[in-house]
Design an enzyme around this catalytic site. Sequence first.
Site, PDB file in Angstrom:
ATOM      1  N   GLY A 212     -69.909  29.839  43.907  1.00 58.58           N
ATOM      2  CA  GLY A 212     -70.951  29.478  44.868  1.00 58.58           C
ATOM      3  C   GLY A 212     -71.804  30.681  45.186  1.00 58.58           C
ATOM      4  N   ASN A 213     -72.557  30.589  46.265  1.00 55.49           N
ATOM      5  CA  ASN A 213     -73.368  31.719  46.706  1.00 55.49           C
ATOM      6  C   ASN A 213     -73.399  31.755  48.226  1.00 55.49           C
ATOM      7  OD1 ASN A 213     -75.602  30.048  47.670  1.00 55.49           O
ATOM      8  ND2 ASN A 213     -75.989  29.650  45.505  1.00 55.49           N
ATOM      9  N   ARG A 214     -74.147  32.702  48.781  1.00 50.45           N
ATOM     10  CA  ARG A 214     -74.102  32.956  50.217  1.00 50.45           C
ATOM     11  C   ARG A 214     -75.148  32.186  51.020  1.00 50.45           C
ATOM     12  NH1 ARG A 214     -70.826  37.446  50.808  1.00 50.45           N
ATOM     13  NH2 ARG A 214     -70.600  38.756  48.951  1.00 50.45           N
TER      14      ARG A 214
END
Length: 406
Positions: A212-214
């Site tokens: 995923g990412n932030r």
Amino acid sequence: MWGIPVLDGRRILLVISGGIAAYKSLELIRRLKDRGADVRCILTGNASHFVTPLSVQTLSGNKVFDNTFSLTDEHEIGHITLARDCDLVVVAPATANLLAKMAHGLADDLASTALLVTDKPILVAPAMNFRMWGHPATAANMATLKGRGVHSVGPNAGMLAEGESGLGRMAEPAEILAAVESLLAAGPLKGIKALVTSGPTYEPIDPVRFIGNRSSGKQGHAIAAALARLGADVTLITGPVKLPDPANMRVIHVETAREMLGTALGCLPVDVAVCAAAVADWTVSNASKEKRKKDASGQPPPIELAANPDILATLSEKGSARPRLVVGFAAETEKLLEHARAKFVRKGCDWIVANDVSPHSGTFGGDFNTVHLLTQGGAEEWPRISKTDVAERLAWKIADTLKGHP
């Protein structure tokens, strides 16, 4: 144009109650005046501890009324006339105390009396400690008020005056202004269908792990809310976020990029698509249905990556179902404009909103953003402003463009 004077001649009665968020009411007055509204203000006794009558009078250009019934005020205007000689009553901030008075019909000062006697629409912007907002008494009071037709905007989540964080921050002036415009004017995007993607996507490695990412989803959610406040019929497709669903729109929750694309295609046709989601570029092609284990030597199992579908490029493709306006986002950590321009050409969209998400920028998870808007006409550099203001500015630009190109 950002800031069309759609409130020309409309009369707003602004009730300012006693909370630290009262300082935001000064900015709200300025914005209402910029839109052409005539603003009259009531200060509760406690509100004057946070903002002065002189500052409110200077910004509004009108006499300020307080919580006493002076004979002069009663002779010149009267509390009943004050409450009815307007198009809308706005309570910002609306404290838990004042909301309780409104719900139970109390009238022990000028503000609560005006709210009880008015026959005009009421918009409240709650602001309080998150525990007060979450208390069953406050929830019951809000339910009572909404059942009577009282409108509300916010509260938002974030850092509170007490140093705690939670749901209870008063909505930003831009959000309140847009809510006022939505109530008093036919929104410039009325009849427009909008699709917004927001948040990250999660690509599973196994049942307990993912890539995923932030992305927090704050910017995408703010854009969806801004479009809805301008009258658009909005569908928000969001990846996993910790934000509440915005009001007055259809919200669809997804997890992976493929789910987001399939859902987006199922929402077509729309007039405008804003792809603000931070979609993972890759998915795990050898994802496991069971939790992966280290091998006998302690080495991690290999992960094989495959490209995810390109949502922005797909929506930008020519065809009868292509939205009239497709807006993408370019989140970059270096060479912002160079990479954004390359993405603009590659994706085939109409606009690109380029923003710096390098660690020092504070964009991911933060409340502010610095963006450049790339169009066929060139690049616009916007100042560092709140994500709410970025959303409002972008929504108005979308409105201007769609109105000018049916």
